[in-house]
Design an enzyme around this catalytic site. Structure first.
Site, PDB file in Angstrom:
ATOM      1  N   ASP A 133      -8.547  13.015 -16.747  1.00 31.96           N
ATOM      2  CA  ASP A 133      -8.016  11.995 -17.661  1.00 31.96           C
ATOM      3  C   ASP A 133      -6.546  12.306 -17.925  1.00 31.96           C
ATOM      4  O   ASP A 133      -6.211  13.295 -18.580  1.00 31.96           O
ATOM      5  CB  ASP A 133      -8.815  12.012 -18.967  1.00 31.96           C
ATOM      6  CG  ASP A 133      -8.381  10.919 -19.937  1.00 31.96           C
ATOM      7  OD1 ASP A 133      -7.400  10.219 -19.644  1.00 31.96           O
ATOM      8  OD2 ASP A 133      -9.028  10.770 -20.992  1.00 31.96           O
ATOM      9  N   ASP A 193      -5.743   5.584 -15.245  1.00 30.14           N
ATOM     10  CA  ASP A 193      -5.391   6.947 -15.659  1.00 30.14           C
ATOM     11  C   ASP A 193      -6.583   7.899 -15.640  1.00 30.14           C
ATOM     12  O   ASP A 193      -6.507   8.989 -16.215  1.00 30.14           O
ATOM     13  CB  ASP A 193      -4.765   6.934 -17.054  1.00 30.14           C
ATOM     14  CG  ASP A 193      -5.713   6.408 -18.125  1.00 30.14           C
ATOM     15  OD1 ASP A 193      -6.700   5.740 -17.762  1.00 30.14           O
ATOM     16  OD2 ASP A 193      -5.469   6.663 -19.314  1.00 30.14           O
ATOM     17  N   GLU A 194      -7.668   7.522 -14.949  1.00 32.70           N
ATOM     18  CA  GLU A 194      -8.857   8.372 -14.908  1.00 32.70           C
ATOM     19  C   GLU A 194      -9.446   8.378 -13.501  1.00 32.70           C
ATOM     20  O   GLU A 194      -9.376   7.376 -12.787  1.00 32.70           O
ATOM     21  CB  GLU A 194      -9.926   7.870 -15.880  1.00 32.70           C
ATOM     22  CG  GLU A 194      -9.528   7.892 -17.333  1.00 32.70           C
ATOM     23  CD  GLU A 194     -10.600   7.244 -18.211  1.00 32.70           C
ATOM     24  OE1 GLU A 194     -10.768   7.696 -19.361  1.00 32.70           O
ATOM     25  OE2 GLU A 194     -11.257   6.293 -17.746  1.00 32.70           O
TER      26      GLU A 194
END
Length: 421
Positions: A18, A113-114
């Site tokens: 993350d 974003d992960e």
């Protein structure tokens, strides 16, 4: 690729990466003078703009995602508002995924974003999962950006790895195993678990499941009855290491939507609202062309500051893909509605947001082509257009409808939006 699997698995071979304050960190990465300063990434930097991504420094000062810019500056007077650069974040996302795939072929992006890194088939390669996580952090800093930080959760399945990644931020690293899971769950509430909102929490509590520990030790039959679906059994599997139910990466397009919140400058100009509607339709065209799909249904909805809504759905006798044609259909409906009811325009000064969605897709290769229109050439032209845009840049080749002296439609990207990458 479909990697969901049942069967007891207790080794922490799944990593959830993350990226911390991703959009703001990307801005700080490319602009040295923003580093260490509170930054708020916004679509618009006017007084009533919205902070869509505060930096780590801004979060420490109380600035939160979704906060109005003028309210954020009251909390943090030295906040630096930055307009969003979606292409920049996409480029960083691709670089990060490339780094992760140097550690494993089993990498699944979950959002901008992960990402999930599955090391289940690499247990002979990586003996120590903590050292592997540290190596990933170092590789991202060296190969993508020295200002980028990430929190990594390690666990036997995707859900627990995601939960672990949220525990220590920023730049954290948390391991969940059968020996540590109860201690982790005791410190949380039901709504702290990814996927459980207020409604689900209320349903569980009504069934006697008051805490995450209760959820873990409840019988699967009881959870299934309380949740009124197979979801209850999935919760049992996630929290008791009974298998993987969140790694299904078989992508099925059920619907596509394009939605934008309307700024104050836009809502007072009918021309700008009309241009925004056209741009939303072109966005859906681009996605359908790249997925080689045509839609058979369309919906259009508006929300107003008064709390009222407008909704419209239409079924097409012939499948559609052309953005200007979708726009024409919506525009004709809006004009007919206004004329029939003798009311103000649907796109008016009270407009808060508008959304266009398409669904009921069929593959392009099975679309019946009209004998009286050159649909085949039009479809080929659309496909070629977006191939050239991808190769040379979105602004190198444009339709006349995309040309604006002062474009109101800005490319924006949501945290979950990675379908075009």
């Amino acid at each position: 690729m479909k990697r969901n699997r049942l069967g007891t698995h207790t080794l922490p071979t799944v990593l959830f990466v993350d990226m911390n304050s991703f959009f703001a960190s990307c801005e700080q990465q490319v602009n040295y003078w923003l580093r260490g300063r509170p930054v708020g990434v916004c679509v618009y930097t006017g007084r009533h703009g919205c902070v869509i991504a505060p930096s780590i420094e801004a979060k420490l000062r109380g600035v939160k995602t979704g906060m109005r810019l003028d309210e954020a500056i009251v909390l943090c007077p030295d906040l630096v508002p930055i307009e969003t650069h979606p292409n920049r974040y996409r480029e960083f996302h691709v670089k990060i995924i490339d780094v992760l795939r140097q550690f494993s072929d089993d990498v699944v992006p979950k959002s901008i974003d992960e990402a999930v890194v599955d090391l289940t088939n690499y247990q002979l390669v990586y003996k120590d999962v903590r050292q592997t996580a540290l190596a990933i952090k170092q590789a991202i800093r060296e190969k993508v950006g020295d200002w980028l930080r990430c929190s990594i959760g390690m666990a036997p399945n995707v859900f627990l790895a995601k939960l672990a990644s949220d525990i220590q931020k920023p730049d954290g690293m948390t391991l969940i195993t059968p020996e540590t899971i109860d201690d982790v769950l005791r410190s949380l509430t039901l709504t702290d678990l990814p996927g459980i909102g207020q409604r689900m929490a209320a349903r569980l509590q009504a069934g006697g499941v008051l805490t995450p520990i209760d959820l873990r030790y409840a019988k699967p039959e009881h959870l299934r009855a309380v949740c009124q679906s197979i979801v209850g059994w999935h919760w049992h599997l996630r929290l008791n290491f009974g298998g993987e139910v969140d790694f299904d990466t078989v992508e099925e397009n059920k619907s596509m939507s394009a939605m934008r919140t309307i700024s104050a400058d836009q809502r007072y100009s009918p021309e700008r609202l009309d241009e925004l509607l056209q741009s939303l339709c072109l966005t859906l065209e681009r996605r359908m062309v790249r997925k080689e799909l045509f839609c058979q249904d369309l919906s259009f909805s508006c929300r107003y500051h008064s709390g009222k809504t407008y909704n419209y759905e239409v079924h097409f006798s012939e499948p559609k893909q052309d953005g200007p044609e979708l726009y024409r259909i919506i525009r004709e409906r809006l004009d007919k509605f206004q004329a029939a009811h003798r009311c103000e325009p649907v796109l008016n000064e009270q407009l808060r947001s508008m959304c266009v969605a398409v669904f009921r897709f069929i593959p392009a290769e099975v679309v019946p082509l009209s004998l009286f229109e050159n649909d085949s050439r039009k479809a080929t032209l659309r496909k070629t257009l977006y191939e050239l845009k991808t190769k040379f840049g979105a602004d190198k080749l444009m339709r006349a409808t995309e040309l604006r002296d002062n474009p109101v439609y800005r490319d924006v990207i949501g945290f979950g939006n990675i379908k075009d990458l």
